[in-house]
Motif scaffolding. Structure first.
Motif, mmCIF file in Angstrom:
data_model
loop_
_atom_site.group_PDB
_atom_site.id
_atom_site.type_symbol
_atom_site.label_atom_id
_atom_site.label_comp_id
_atom_site.label_asym_id
_atom_site.label_seq_id
_atom_site.Cartn_x
_atom_site.Cartn_y
_atom_site.Cartn_z
ATOM 1 N N ILE A 58 0.859 -1.181 0.000
ATOM 2 C CA ILE A 58 0.000 0.000 0.000
ATOM 3 C C ILE A 58 0.899 1.236 0.000
ATOM 4 O O ILE A 58 1.779 1.357 0.848
ATOM 5 N N PRO A 59 0.728 2.155 -0.934
ATOM 6 C CA PRO A 59 1.608 3.328 -0.989
ATOM 7 C C PRO A 59 1.382 4.269 0.181
ATOM 8 O O PRO A 59 0.310 4.292 0.784
ATOM 9 N N GLN A 60 2.408 5.045 0.520
ATOM 10 C CA GLN A 60 2.245 6.096 1.519
ATOM 11 C C GLN A 60 1.326 7.176 0.940
ATOM 12 O O GLN A 60 1.390 7.480 -0.246
ATOM 13 N N LEU A 61 0.480 7.743 1.797
ATOM 14 C CA LEU A 61 -0.490 8.726 1.340
ATOM 15 C C LEU A 61 -0.361 10.021 2.126
ATOM 16 O O LEU A 61 -0.072 9.999 3.327
ATOM 17 N N THR A 62 -0.585 11.141 1.468
ATOM 18 C CA THR A 62 -0.666 12.441 2.127
ATOM 19 C C THR A 62 -2.126 12.805 2.296
ATOM 20 O O THR A 62 -2.864 12.914 1.305
ATOM 21 N N ILE A 63 -2.555 12.966 3.538
ATOM 22 C CA ILE A 63 -3.968 13.159 3.846
ATOM 23 C C ILE A 63 -4.133 14.245 4.917
ATOM 24 O O ILE A 63 -3.172 14.574 5.620
ATOM 25 N N PRO A 64 -5.324 14.823 5.047
ATOM 26 C CA PRO A 64 -5.545 15.837 6.087
ATOM 27 C C PRO A 64 -5.660 15.201 7.463
ATOM 28 O O PRO A 64 -5.951 14.010 7.597
#
Length: 218
Positions: A58-64
């Motif tokens: 699962i890729p790293q994600l940028t999220i709020p």
């Protein structure tokens, strides 16, 4: 009747198809997964999922972050949490994207929010008291009218109201008000740079010669 099931191929196929569609719909929903913060960019965090997904990655994600602009958390790299899925597009309200959300179903990793989670190895200082802390302390301020700001950090304590201030640091206490400066430290009390213990006044008794009153006596 049960023996006829193998002969009714259409019934078996429809049942298997319904189960497959249901599983596909479940897989397409948002994922609430444990994660760890690997980067912080203002109000956004990049997370790594703490899940064994072998053989997939699962890729790293940028999220709020799940927070309001009125209370900001000093989220740090290494903080743990979980992802909270939204039912639709969040970019319009998080600022990551634009536009307005629709009811179109999104990918199961495309509408996530980071929610911090507590850990038993980091108990509160006092179970019955609110605790506000951060690597660089805390800031409390108003956003309308004359600014009043309270800051606690490694340098000490600072309370300001317009041009007036109260500062407590390693050197002592400094009060600035109306252009006057009062300081209390290891040397004593000074007012506008004049040490109170060494301050004298001129005494003029009528027509007699003026004399110095001498220093304050304890």
């Amino acid at each position: 009747m049960s023996k006829n099931y193998t002969k009714l191929w259409l019934q078996r196929t429809l049942n298997e198809n319904a189960i497959g569609r249901a599983q596909q719909a479940i897989r397409s929903t948002g994922r609430a997964l444990p994660c760890r913060v690997v980067a912080v960019q203002g109000a956004l965090v990049t997370v790594n999922f703490e899940v064994d997904t072998n053989p997939w990655t699962i890729p790293q994600l940028t999220i709020p972050k799940a927070e309001s602009p009125w209370i900001r958390m000093p989220t740090q790299v290494g903080d743990f949490g979980i992802t909270m899925p939204g039912d639709t597009y969040l970019g319009g309200v998080s600022g990551i994207g634009g536009g307005v959300a629709s009811l179109t179903q999104r990918g199961n990793l495309s509408s996530l929010v980071f929610v911090p989670i507590s850990n038993k190895n980091s108990p509160p200082i006092d179970q019955n008291a609110a605790q506000v802390q951060g690597p660089n302390g805390a800031i409390i301020r108003n956003t309308q009218g004359t600014e009043t700001r309270e800051t606690i950090n490694q340098d000490g304590y600072n309370l300001t109201r317009g041009s007036n201030s109260f500062v407590l640091d390693d050197s002592g206490i400094t009060l600035t008000f109306g252009g006057k400066v009062v300081k209390l430290d290891g040397s004593g009390l000074t007012i506008d740079g004049i040490l109170f213990d060494m301050h004298t006044h001129t005494y003029s008794p009528g027509t007699n010669s003026p004399t110095e009153t001498g220093w304050p006596q304890s």
